[in-house]
Design an enzyme around this catalytic site. Structure first.
Site, PDB file in Angstrom:
ATOM      1  N   ASP A 108       6.334   4.380  -1.787  1.00 34.39           N
ATOM      2  CA  ASP A 108       7.720   4.837  -1.648  1.00 34.39           C
ATOM      3  C   ASP A 108       8.747   4.018  -2.434  1.00 34.39           C
ATOM      4  OD1 ASP A 108       8.000   2.502  -0.049  1.00 34.39           O
ATOM      5  OD2 ASP A 108       7.528   3.626   1.773  1.00 34.39           O
ATOM      6  N   CYS A 142      -1.887  12.333 -16.127  1.00 31.72           N
ATOM      7  CA  CYS A 142      -2.831  13.381 -16.517  1.00 31.72           C
ATOM      8  C   CYS A 142      -4.252  12.856 -16.319  1.00 31.72           C
ATOM      9  CB  CYS A 142      -2.622  13.786 -17.970  1.00 31.72           C
ATOM     10  SG  CYS A 142      -3.906  14.911 -18.575  1.00 31.72           S
ATOM     11  N   HIS A 155      -1.249   1.218  -4.547  1.00 30.70           N
ATOM     12  CA  HIS A 155      -1.663   2.625  -4.556  1.00 30.70           C
ATOM     13  C   HIS A 155      -0.782   3.498  -5.440  1.00 30.70           C
ATOM     14  CE1 HIS A 155      -3.831   1.952  -0.438  1.00 30.70           C
ATOM     15  NE2 HIS A 155      -4.450   1.387  -1.449  1.00 30.70           N
ATOM     16  N   CYS A 212      -0.469  19.237 -18.081  1.00 27.38           N
ATOM     17  CA  CYS A 212      -0.056  18.145 -18.965  1.00 27.38           C
ATOM     18  C   CYS A 212       0.585  18.692 -20.243  1.00 27.38           C
ATOM     19  CB  CYS A 212      -1.267  17.282 -19.328  1.00 27.38           C
ATOM     20  SG  CYS A 212      -0.905  16.014 -20.570  1.00 27.38           S
ATOM     21  N   GLN A 255       0.834  -1.203   0.000  1.00 26.72           N
ATOM     22  CA  GLN A 255       0.000   0.000   0.000  1.00 26.72           C
ATOM     23  C   GLN A 255       0.868   1.252   0.000  1.00 26.72           C
ATOM     24  OE1 GLN A 255      -3.831  -1.080   2.641  1.00 26.72           O
ATOM     25  NE2 GLN A 255      -1.946  -1.494   3.720  1.00 26.72           N
ATOM     26  N   ARG A 257       2.214  -3.057  14.878  1.00 22.58           N
ATOM     27  CA  ARG A 257       2.119  -2.399  16.182  1.00 22.58           C
ATOM     28  C   ARG A 257       0.700  -1.890  16.356  1.00 22.58           C
ATOM     29  NH1 ARG A 257       7.135  -1.899  18.449  1.00 22.58           N
ATOM     30  NH2 ARG A 257       8.811  -1.233  17.058  1.00 22.58           N
ATOM     31  N   GLY A 258      -0.007  -2.424  17.337  1.00 26.37           N
ATOM     32  CA  GLY A 258      -1.375  -1.995  17.587  1.00 26.37           C
ATOM     33  C   GLY A 258      -2.378  -2.876  16.867  1.00 26.37           C
ATOM     34  N   GLY A 307       2.845  -4.396   8.897  1.00 25.50           N
ATOM     35  CA  GLY A 307       2.817  -2.939   9.048  1.00 25.50           C
ATOM     36  C   GLY A 307       1.610  -2.250   8.463  1.00 25.50           C
ATOM     37  N   CYS A 342      -6.118  13.074 -20.125  1.00 31.24           N
ATOM     38  CA  CYS A 342      -5.791  12.213 -21.274  1.00 31.24           C
ATOM     39  C   CYS A 342      -5.091  10.919 -20.868  1.00 31.24           C
ATOM     40  CB  CYS A 342      -4.942  12.974 -22.297  1.00 31.24           C
ATOM     41  SG  CYS A 342      -3.206  13.182 -21.828  1.00 31.24           S
TER      42      CYS A 342
HETATM   43 ZN   LIG Z   1      -3.124  15.232 -20.777  1.00 31.85          ZN
END
Ligand SMILES: [Zn+2]
Length: 280
Positions: free
Chosen positions: A99, A122, A114, A176, A96, A243-244, A216, A125
């Site tokens: 990075d 864009c 994600h 764009c 998820q 954690r949690g 995590g 388009c």
């Molecule tokens: Zn565009």
């Protein structure tokens, strides 16, 4: 630290992994839902598309934040998962996080559920471009902005490459290059759906495994939680390191309340040892 039940569950199984923000906290990227999270709310896609001032502020902060994220290094947890994949324990992982730290650590089969901070799309388009290319255009449109912002200091990078910047009112947004439409980091924001083919890819990864390991994530967001439900519904045992509490605790065969770096390092050591120790 010891987790015999976790090791016993995963031993000899082909494991799919689902990771969340708790995976990257040891790399210096805060988890906005974790116990020590900063009190800022993640933005919604509606805020981004409907409010030009919000968008201007967003891009100004992202202009700073993305390069800090670009310099972020994977931690022991990322490295442990990469090692488990090359040892044949992992079938691959779904993350998820945007990075790219799993890829940096050497993981090969990665579904970036994600999206990633390193690409821009864009909304009109569908054109995609590397974040580095947009950086060049934004620098040309905002000469000196980067230097002024860095001089102020106090850069805190959020999970979506958001950064704290004092003055954003003069920041010039870039559109764009193909159609003049609205550009957006190629990240799935709150209120957006994960592209269908990406979801299917993630489901088939889970289906090809004998166990699902969550590392995590509090599983607050349905986009990740659905894979835990899917696994449980298909008799694929679920293990959770977080954690949690998490939304998937009731569906998990094993839950370990711990940090990812230490627990995954331990797990990699145990599972690789049992691999090499077993006869044949
Ligand atoms: Zn565009």
């Amino acid at each position: 630290m010891d987790a015999p039940e976790l090791v016993a569950l995963l031993q000899g199984r082909r494991v799919a992994v689902l990771t969340g923000a708790g995976m990257s906290t040891d790399s210096g990227i805060p988890d906005y839902r974790g116990p020590d999270s900063p009190p800022n709310n993640p933005m919604t896609i509606r805020q981004f598309t409907s409010d030009p001032v919000f968008r201007q502020r967003y891009w100004a902060r992202n202009h700073i934040g993305w390069r800090h994220m670009d310099e972020t290094m994977p931690n022991a947890g990322h490295r442990a998962l990469a090692a488990l994949e090359s040892d044949g324990v992992l079938v691959g992982l779904i993350t998820q996080n945007v990075d790219l730290l799993h890829t940096k650590a050497g993981s090969r089969t990665v579904v970036n559920l994600h999206g990633t901070y390193a690409q821009v799309v864009c909304l009109d388009c569908g054109h995609t471009m590397p974040r580095t290319a947009l950086a060049t255009a934004l620098e040309a449109a905002n000469p000196g902005f980067l230097e002024r912002a860095e001089a102020v200091g106090g850069i805190a990078v959020a999970p979506d490459a958001d950064a704290v910047v004092a003055d954003t009112s003069s920041f010039v947004i870039v559109d764009c290059p193909l159609c003049g439409g609205m550009l957006k980091p190629d990240i799935v924001y709150f209120g957006e759906n994960v592209p269908k083919d990406r979801v299917e890819q993630a489901y088939s990864l889970v289906d090809s495994s004998d166990a699902l390991l969550v590392a995590g994530s509090s599983l607050t967001v349905y986009s990740g939680y659905r894979f835990v439900r899917h696994a449980a519904a298909h008799g694929i045992p679920v293990a959770i390191i977080n954690r949690g509490p998490t939304r998937g605790d009731d569906l998990a065969a094993v839950k370990v309340d711990a940090g990812c770096s230490e627990m995954l390092t331990l797990l990699a050591g145990e599972l690789v040892r049992t691999c090499t120790a077993s006869p044949g």
